[in-house]
Write a protein that holds these residues in place. Structure first.
Motif: not given
Length: 109
Positions: A17-21, A27-32
């Motif tokens: 249930h983790q959020t995208a953020q 992972a060290g990546i942007s939401r985009r």
């Protein structure tokens, strides 16, 4: 302890249930980048996804390839080994133009 649950099961359940953020932060990546990856995973063929995971194709190029149907994606990816990485984007633009021309002429649906 609840019925049948191992003490270490809670963190695994919480990860579901983790959020995208939260995923992006881990992972060290942007939401985009995360959402672009989801689009390529959803629309791209398995071979395209494998190239992204291996780091052989940048996300921007993978997004452009994922716009085509799976058969066309495989044909495009089959040409990639013969093309220098700097020229792949140019090649893809030529494919897009040819595809648009075919659609305009009614040759392909």
């Amino acid at each position: 302890m609840s019925a049948g649950l191992h003490p270490t099961a809670a963190p695994k359940c919480a990860r579901v249930h983790q959020t995208a953020q939260q995923i992006c932060d881990e992972a060290g990546i942007s939401r985009r980048m995360f959402f672009q990856g989801q689009k390529v995973r959803r629309d791209g063929c398995a071979e395209l996804w494998a190239l992204i995971v291996s780091g052989d194709v940048p996300m921007s190029l993978a997004l452009a390839v994922a716009q085509f149907d799976h058969a066309s994606q495989r044909l495009i990816l089959a040409e990639f080994p013969t093309i220098k990485s700097r020229k792949r984007a140019e090649f893809l633009e030529l494919v897009k133009l040819a595809h648009a021309q075919e659609l305009a002429n009614g040759e392909r649906a």
